[in-house]
Design a protein around this motif. Structure first.
Motif, PDB file in Angstrom:
ATOM      1  N   TYR A 121      47.303  -0.932  49.651  1.00  0.00           N
ATOM      2  CA  TYR A 121      46.183  -1.830  49.357  1.00  0.00           C
ATOM      3  C   TYR A 121      46.002  -2.861  50.465  1.00  0.00           C
ATOM      4  O   TYR A 121      46.946  -3.523  50.868  1.00  0.00           O
ATOM      5  CB  TYR A 121      46.390  -2.536  48.010  1.00  0.00           C
ATOM      6  CG  TYR A 121      45.145  -3.232  47.541  1.00  0.00           C
ATOM      7  CD1 TYR A 121      44.135  -2.532  46.890  1.00  0.00           C
ATOM      8  CD2 TYR A 121      44.954  -4.583  47.794  1.00  0.00           C
ATOM      9  CE1 TYR A 121      42.981  -3.163  46.482  1.00  0.00           C
ATOM     10  CE2 TYR A 121      43.802  -5.225  47.387  1.00  0.00           C
ATOM     11  CZ  TYR A 121      42.815  -4.509  46.735  1.00  0.00           C
ATOM     12  OH  TYR A 121      41.665  -5.129  46.342  1.00  0.00           O
ATOM     13  N   GLY A 122      44.765  -2.964  50.948  1.00  0.00           N
ATOM     14  CA  GLY A 122      44.473  -3.930  51.995  1.00  0.00           C
ATOM     15  C   GLY A 122      44.816  -3.447  53.388  1.00  0.00           C
ATOM     16  O   GLY A 122      44.542  -4.121  54.365  1.00  0.00           O
ATOM     17  N   VAL A 123      45.435  -2.280  53.487  1.00  0.00           N
ATOM     18  CA  VAL A 123      45.822  -1.752  54.790  1.00  0.00           C
ATOM     19  C   VAL A 123      45.131  -0.421  55.055  1.00  0.00           C
ATOM     20  O   VAL A 123      44.498  -0.220  56.086  1.00  0.00           O
ATOM     21  CB  VAL A 123      47.362  -1.571  54.881  1.00  0.00           C
ATOM     22  CG1 VAL A 123      47.753  -0.945  56.218  1.00  0.00           C
ATOM     23  CG2 VAL A 123      48.066  -2.903  54.669  1.00  0.00           C
ATOM     24  N   THR A 124      45.236   0.488  54.079  1.00  0.00           N
ATOM     25  CA  THR A 124      44.671   1.813  54.256  1.00  0.00           C
ATOM     26  C   THR A 124      43.144   1.756  54.207  1.00  0.00           C
ATOM     27  O   THR A 124      42.574   1.040  53.386  1.00  0.00           O
ATOM     28  CB  THR A 124      45.182   2.741  53.145  1.00  0.00           C
ATOM     29  OG1 THR A 124      46.597   2.670  53.115  1.00  0.00           O
ATOM     30  CG2 THR A 124      44.759   4.184  53.397  1.00  0.00           C
ATOM     31  N   GLY A 125      42.506   2.520  55.081  1.00  0.00           N
ATOM     32  CA  GLY A 125      41.048   2.573  55.114  1.00  0.00           C
ATOM     33  C   GLY A 125      40.492   3.467  54.022  1.00  0.00           C
ATOM     34  O   GLY A 125      41.235   4.071  53.237  1.00  0.00           O
ATOM     35  N   SER A 126      39.172   3.572  53.963  1.00  0.00           N
ATOM     36  CA  SER A 126      38.482   4.402  52.975  1.00  0.00           C
ATOM     37  C   SER A 126      38.921   5.850  53.080  1.00  0.00           C
ATOM     38  O   SER A 126      39.174   6.358  54.167  1.00  0.00           O
ATOM     39  CB  SER A 126      36.971   4.358  53.213  1.00  0.00           C
ATOM     40  OG  SER A 126      36.506   3.053  53.135  1.00  0.00           O
ATOM     41  N   SER A 127      38.997   6.504  51.931  1.00  0.00           N
ATOM     42  CA  SER A 127      39.332   7.930  51.897  1.00  0.00           C
ATOM     43  C   SER A 127      38.197   8.666  51.197  1.00  0.00           C
ATOM     44  O   SER A 127      37.716   8.210  50.156  1.00  0.00           O
ATOM     45  CB  SER A 127      40.642   8.151  51.152  1.00  0.00           C
ATOM     46  OG  SER A 127      41.670   7.359  51.725  1.00  0.00           O
ATOM     47  N   ASN A 128      37.804   9.789  51.753  1.00  0.00           N
ATOM     48  CA  ASN A 128      36.634  10.500  51.241  1.00  0.00           C
ATOM     49  C   ASN A 128      36.788  12.007  51.376  1.00  0.00           C
ATOM     50  O   ASN A 128      37.730  12.490  51.990  1.00  0.00           O
ATOM     51  CB  ASN A 128      35.389  10.052  52.028  1.00  0.00           C
ATOM     52  CG  ASN A 128      34.720   8.841  51.419  1.00  0.00           C
ATOM     53  OD1 ASN A 128      34.089   8.930  50.378  1.00  0.00           O
ATOM     54  ND2 ASN A 128      34.892   7.691  52.059  1.00  0.00           N
ATOM     55  N   ALA A 129      35.808  12.723  50.812  1.00  0.00           N
ATOM     56  CA  ALA A 129      35.620  14.158  51.014  1.00  0.00           C
ATOM     57  C   ALA A 129      36.826  15.018  50.622  1.00  0.00           C
ATOM     58  O   ALA A 129      37.309  15.821  51.419  1.00  0.00           O
ATOM     59  CB  ALA A 129      35.221  14.433  52.467  1.00  0.00           C
ATOM     60  N   PRO A 130      37.355  14.884  49.392  1.00  0.00           N
ATOM     61  CA  PRO A 130      38.500  15.707  49.000  1.00  0.00           C
ATOM     62  C   PRO A 130      38.113  17.173  48.777  1.00  0.00           C
ATOM     63  O   PRO A 130      37.007  17.460  48.343  1.00  0.00           O
ATOM     64  CB  PRO A 130      38.937  15.067  47.674  1.00  0.00           C
ATOM     65  CG  PRO A 130      37.682  14.464  47.112  1.00  0.00           C
ATOM     66  CD  PRO A 130      36.891  14.007  48.307  1.00  0.00           C
ATOM     67  N   ASP A 131      39.041  18.073  49.095  1.00  0.00           N
ATOM     68  CA  ASP A 131      38.846  19.498  48.799  1.00  0.00           C
ATOM     69  C   ASP A 131      40.189  20.062  48.340  1.00  0.00           C
ATOM     70  O   ASP A 131      41.177  20.010  49.080  1.00  0.00           O
ATOM     71  CB  ASP A 131      38.338  20.245  50.042  1.00  0.00           C
ATOM     72  CG  ASP A 131      37.921  21.670  49.711  1.00  0.00           C
ATOM     73  OD1 ASP A 131      37.272  21.872  48.668  1.00  0.00           O
ATOM     74  OD2 ASP A 131      38.256  22.598  50.486  1.00  0.00           O
ATOM     75  N   TRP A 132      40.214  20.558  47.096  1.00  0.00           N
ATOM     76  CA  TRP A 132      41.456  21.058  46.497  1.00  0.00           C
ATOM     77  C   TRP A 132      41.715  22.462  47.015  1.00  0.00           C
ATOM     78  O   TRP A 132      40.818  23.300  46.988  1.00  0.00           O
ATOM     79  CB  TRP A 132      41.319  21.068  44.969  1.00  0.00           C
ATOM     80  CG  TRP A 132      42.622  20.882  44.255  1.00  0.00           C
ATOM     81  CD1 TRP A 132      43.788  21.536  44.506  1.00  0.00           C
ATOM     82  CD2 TRP A 132      42.880  19.963  43.179  1.00  0.00           C
ATOM     83  NE1 TRP A 132      44.767  21.085  43.653  1.00  0.00           N
ATOM     84  CE2 TRP A 132      44.243  20.132  42.822  1.00  0.00           C
ATOM     85  CE3 TRP A 132      42.106  19.039  42.466  1.00  0.00           C
ATOM     86  CZ2 TRP A 132      44.840  19.404  41.786  1.00  0.00           C
ATOM     87  CZ3 TRP A 132      42.701  18.320  41.447  1.00  0.00           C
ATOM     88  CH2 TRP A 132      44.058  18.499  41.113  1.00  0.00           C
ATOM     89  N   SER A 133      42.935  22.720  47.481  1.00  0.00           N
ATOM     90  CA  SER A 133      43.224  24.025  48.073  1.00  0.00           C
ATOM     91  C   SER A 133      43.226  25.112  47.000  1.00  0.00           C
ATOM     92  O   SER A 133      43.566  24.852  45.845  1.00  0.00           O
ATOM     93  CB  SER A 133      44.577  24.003  48.787  1.00  0.00           C
ATOM     94  OG  SER A 133      45.623  23.840  47.850  1.00  0.00           O
ATOM     95  N   PRO A 134      42.867  26.350  47.377  1.00  0.00           N
ATOM     96  CA  PRO A 134      42.819  27.437  46.389  1.00  0.00           C
ATOM     97  C   PRO A 134      44.167  27.726  45.735  1.00  0.00           C
ATOM     98  O   PRO A 134      44.204  28.222  44.616  1.00  0.00           O
ATOM     99  CB  PRO A 134      42.332  28.636  47.213  1.00  0.00           C
ATOM    100  CG  PRO A 134      41.590  28.031  48.355  1.00  0.00           C
ATOM    101  CD  PRO A 134      42.303  26.748  48.660  1.00  0.00           C
ATOM    102  N   ASP A 135      45.285  27.394  46.413  1.00  0.00           N
ATOM    103  CA  ASP A 135      46.591  27.607  45.768  1.00  0.00           C
ATOM    104  C   ASP A 135      46.989  26.420  44.895  1.00  0.00           C
ATOM    105  O   ASP A 135      48.053  26.436  44.268  1.00  0.00           O
ATOM    106  CB  ASP A 135      47.674  27.914  46.820  1.00  0.00           C
ATOM    107  CG  ASP A 135      47.946  26.742  47.759  1.00  0.00           C
ATOM    108  OD1 ASP A 135      47.404  25.637  47.533  1.00  0.00           O
ATOM    109  OD2 ASP A 135      48.692  26.942  48.738  1.00  0.00           O
ATOM    110  N   GLY A 136      46.170  25.396  44.879  1.00  0.00           N
ATOM    111  CA  GLY A 136      46.396  24.270  43.981  1.00  0.00           C
ATOM    112  C   GLY A 136      47.404  23.251  44.486  1.00  0.00           C
ATOM    113  O   GLY A 136      47.600  22.207  43.863  1.00  0.00           O
ATOM    114  N   LEU A 137      48.063  23.540  45.615  1.00  0.00           N
ATOM    115  CA  LEU A 137      49.169  22.693  46.041  1.00  0.00           C
ATOM    116  C   LEU A 137      48.744  21.467  46.839  1.00  0.00           C
ATOM    117  O   LEU A 137      49.490  20.497  46.927  1.00  0.00           O
ATOM    118  CB  LEU A 137      50.155  23.528  46.887  1.00  0.00           C
ATOM    119  CG  LEU A 137      50.808  24.705  46.155  1.00  0.00           C
ATOM    120  CD1 LEU A 137      51.693  25.500  47.122  1.00  0.00           C
ATOM    121  CD2 LEU A 137      51.624  24.205  44.968  1.00  0.00           C
ATOM    122  N   SER A 138      47.556  21.520  47.421  1.00  0.00           N
ATOM    123  CA  SER A 138      47.173  20.449  48.339  1.00  0.00           C
ATOM    124  C   SER A 138      45.736  20.005  48.113  1.00  0.00           C
ATOM    125  O   SER A 138      44.906  20.779  47.634  1.00  0.00           O
ATOM    126  CB  SER A 138      47.290  20.918  49.797  1.00  0.00           C
ATOM    127  OG  SER A 138      48.491  21.606  50.017  1.00  0.00           O
TER     128      SER A 138
END
Lengths: 206, 459
Positions: free
Chosen positions: B350-367
């Motif tokens: 919090y307060g350090v990490t920048g914005s995170s966007n555009a998630p894509d779940w891997s087809p094997d579900g692991l990532s």
């Protein structure tokens, strides 16, 4: 404009003159009696006097008409100028800080002007389009642009404008004003644009 | 104040530790140490890990172009050491006459297995034509025999299904030799100049798929590869459009009326539901709709002036990862597919990490791959779903909008590392990276599932 006006005026005058001439046979039937030349001459004189009188009356009428028309045109032009002025006031954009959707203090005056215009022109409906610079995420910028458009709408609504008169859209980062990749361009591109949806024909200056 | 600081320090420590332990550091360095296109870089492929494969030459002609396509697919799979024969492609593989003493390994097919074995090949791929079909023989070099034979009927080279049929041969080789499905018969959708385009994973068959007259963004594949969804601007408002690839029929998703701005569509894995973001006066929230039965429009998040967008389903369909601005900046969240149990997914400081966007779940579900603002530019990160840790994948240039290949080891993403924004493909196992197309201005890629026969026709 002046040439057009004078052309129209000339056309109008002739039209009236023709109409006046057209009426002449009604007032003076043309008996083709050749009995008394003196009587005929007298009648001809009387006719020509009548015609001349009718002619000058028509001319006066045309003159009055043209003056009235010119006045109307003048005031229409003035109204149009006022309309243009209102339109340009209405189109004045507001700008945002990076990744922010709060209306900045300096931009409140711009929105206050729009409130006055909307109050003076009850038929007016506007669209607010939120825009972003290219630095953020492309899809996120659609959400950010939406917040920017709605920040301005919220300001107008809290100052008494009916929410139904304002539509918001988000262009995300898809419509940059300045395509350059620098701070100046980004600052220009982080903006709300205001456009007229309806009721913008006869705008009254507040 | 004191607690916050201590908490921050602790979190930083954890993240740093994770990055250094989870990722062998050579991978980070190596993948970024090259900007050459499709060139192997100086990373250590541990010998013996990847099986050697030799693609045998053919006579010039159509078979040679089939061989070139399959050879490239197998190379791009990054699963083999592709071996070049001494003398290159000019070597005639025909019924070779090996030197005396090697006759024992010479099979009935006449291949010089001992030579290939000496070169390190575990597999050899050979082509033949039988009538209007092409035959692919997969040789097991050590066993000195043909392991499997595949065939496909070839249409004219300009035909829409021609290349896809050949790509399927390559996928069959991967499946038969390694027991893993390949990526060859896939396509990638992306946005360029506000239109959606499609290109085969090998860079061929580039064509427009969205309307030529309307602006579009955010393409997404249906799980069967037969449909795509994308957002189209309609009078300033985003609408979710569907395109049936086989028929070319376009429609608007039920409930996406054009009254609001709808964007970032995603199909559920059972293909019944489309999730999307809807921007209203209150902010942006996630909705789902049963588009097939035209019913059940449902709101999943109640943002209260925060934004919730970019949904991506877990492959079991039970969860949805998405972007939420509820912590102040956009970060990656997760919830049940019905909107319950919303919580932070990708840890951040919090307060350090920048914005995170555009998630894509891997087809094997692991990532879950996503991008994050690092010092004013964007970098691709991968969240390990089981461990709940993130690692940074890229560091050169601006890298964004990752999308998983069906094999869950390749990612396509947008990068300006070569000077302009274009699509790149990285293999997370080897760190090998290649540009997909030599064009600029490509955004928002979406990698297809393995494509069925019917959808292989060009829409």
């Amino acid at each position: 404009m002046t040439r057009l006006q004078s052309l129209a005026l000339a056309a109008l005058t002739t039209a009236i003159a023709v109409a006046a001439c057209g009426k002449k046979p009604d007032t003076t039937p043309t008996p083709v009696a050749q009995a008394d030349t003196a009587a005929e001459n007298a009648k001809r004189r009387a006719d020509s006097i009548a015609a001349a009188q009718a002619d000058s009356a028509a001319r006066a009428r045309a003159m009055a008409d043209s003056i009235a028309r010119a006045r109307a045109a003048d005031s229409a032009a003035a109204a149009a100028r006022a309309g243009d002025e209102v339109r340009s006031m209405l189109a004045t954009m507001i700008h945002f800080e990076f990744n922010k959707a709060e209306v900045q203090g300096a931009d409140q005056a711009i929105l206050d002007q729009k409130i006055a215009i909307l109050q003076k022109n009850p038929g007016l409906r506007i669209q607010i389009a939120g825009n972003c610079d290219e630095r953020g995420s492309q899809e996120y910028n659609l959400a950010l642009g939406n917040r920017r458009a709605n920040a301005a709408k919220q300001y107008l609504v809290t100052h008494g404008i009916d929410a139904g008169r304002i539509e918001t859209v988000s262009n995300g980062e898809e419509r940059p004003l300045d395509p350059a990749h620098n701070e100046d361009a980004w600052a220009k591109n982080r903006r709300d644009e205001f456009s007229i949806l309806a009721g913008g024909d006869a705008l009254v200056k507040p | 104040m004191k607690t916050v600081r201590r908490l921050d320090g602790k979190t930083v420590g954890v993240i740093v530790l994770t990055v250094s332990t989870v990722v062998p550091s050579y991978r980070l360095w190596s993948q970024d140490s090259t900007i050459d296109k499709g060139v192997r870089i100086g990373i250590t492929y541990r010998p013996g890990v990847r099986p050697g494969l030799v693609v045998l030459p053919t006579a010039p002609g159509q078979l040679d172009s089939v061989r070139a396509i399959v050879g490239r697919d197998l190379d791009f799979s990054d699963r083999y050491e592709v071996i070049t024969l001494p003398g290159g492609d000019s070597l005639d593989p025909g019924p070779s006459v090996p030197a005396g003493g090697h006759t024992a390994t010479k099979s009935i097919s006449g291949l010089n297995y001992s030579l290939y074995q000496a070169l390190g090949a575990d597999f050899a791929v050979q082509f033949r034509t039988v009538g209007d079909s092409v035959l692919l023989l997969l040789h097991d070099v050590a066993a000195g025999a043909v392991r499997r034979t595949f065939s496909t009927r070839l249409t004219a080279p300009g035909d829409p299904g021609y290349r896809m049929a050949i790509h399927r041969l390559a996928d069959q080789v991967v499946q038969a030799s390694l027991g893993a499905p390949g990526n060859a018969a896939t396509r990638i959708l992306f946005v360029k100049d506000k239109h959606v385009y499609s290109v085969d994973q090998d860079g061929a068959n580039f064509h427009l798929v969205s309307s030529a007259t309307k602006e579009a963004l955010s393409p997404a594949w249906s799980p069967d590869g037969k449909k795509i969804a994308y957002m189209e601007f309609n009078g300033g408002h985003g609408q979710i459009n569907l395109l049936d690839l086989a028929t070319g029929k376009r429609s608007v998703v039920y409930g996406s009326t054009g009254k609001y701005s709808d964007f970032t569509p995603a199909f559920s894995p059972d293909g019944k539901t489309v999730a999307f973001s809807r921007a209203t006066e209150e902010g942006t929230d996630l909705w789902t709709v049963n588009y097939r039965d035209a019913c059940c429009l449902q709101r999943l998040t109640v943002g209260r002036y925060s934004d919730n967008l970019s949904p991506t389903y877990s492959p079991d369909g039970r969860r949805i990862a998405f972007v939420s601005t509820r912590p102040g900046l956009a970060q990656i969240y997760v919830m049940g597919a019905d909107g319950t149990d919303q919580q932070l997914f990708a840890p951040f400081d919090y307060g350090v990490t920048g914005s995170s966007n555009a998630p894509d779940w891997s087809p094997d579900g692991l990532s879950v791959a996503f991008h994050r603002d690092v010092g004013g530019t964007l970098q691709v990160f991968v969240l390990d779903v089981r461990k709940g840790t993130v690692k940074q994948l890229t560091s050169v240039g601006r890298n964004e909008d990752p999308t998983w290949a069906p094999d869950s080891r390749h990612l396509a993403f947008v990068s300006d590392r070569a000077g302009y924004r274009q699509l790149w493909i990285i293999d997370l196992e080897t760190g090998r990276i290649r540009p997909l197309l030599q064009q600029s201005g490509e955004r928002l890629p979406a990698w297809s599932p393995r494509l069925p026969e019917a959808a292989s026709a060009t829409p």
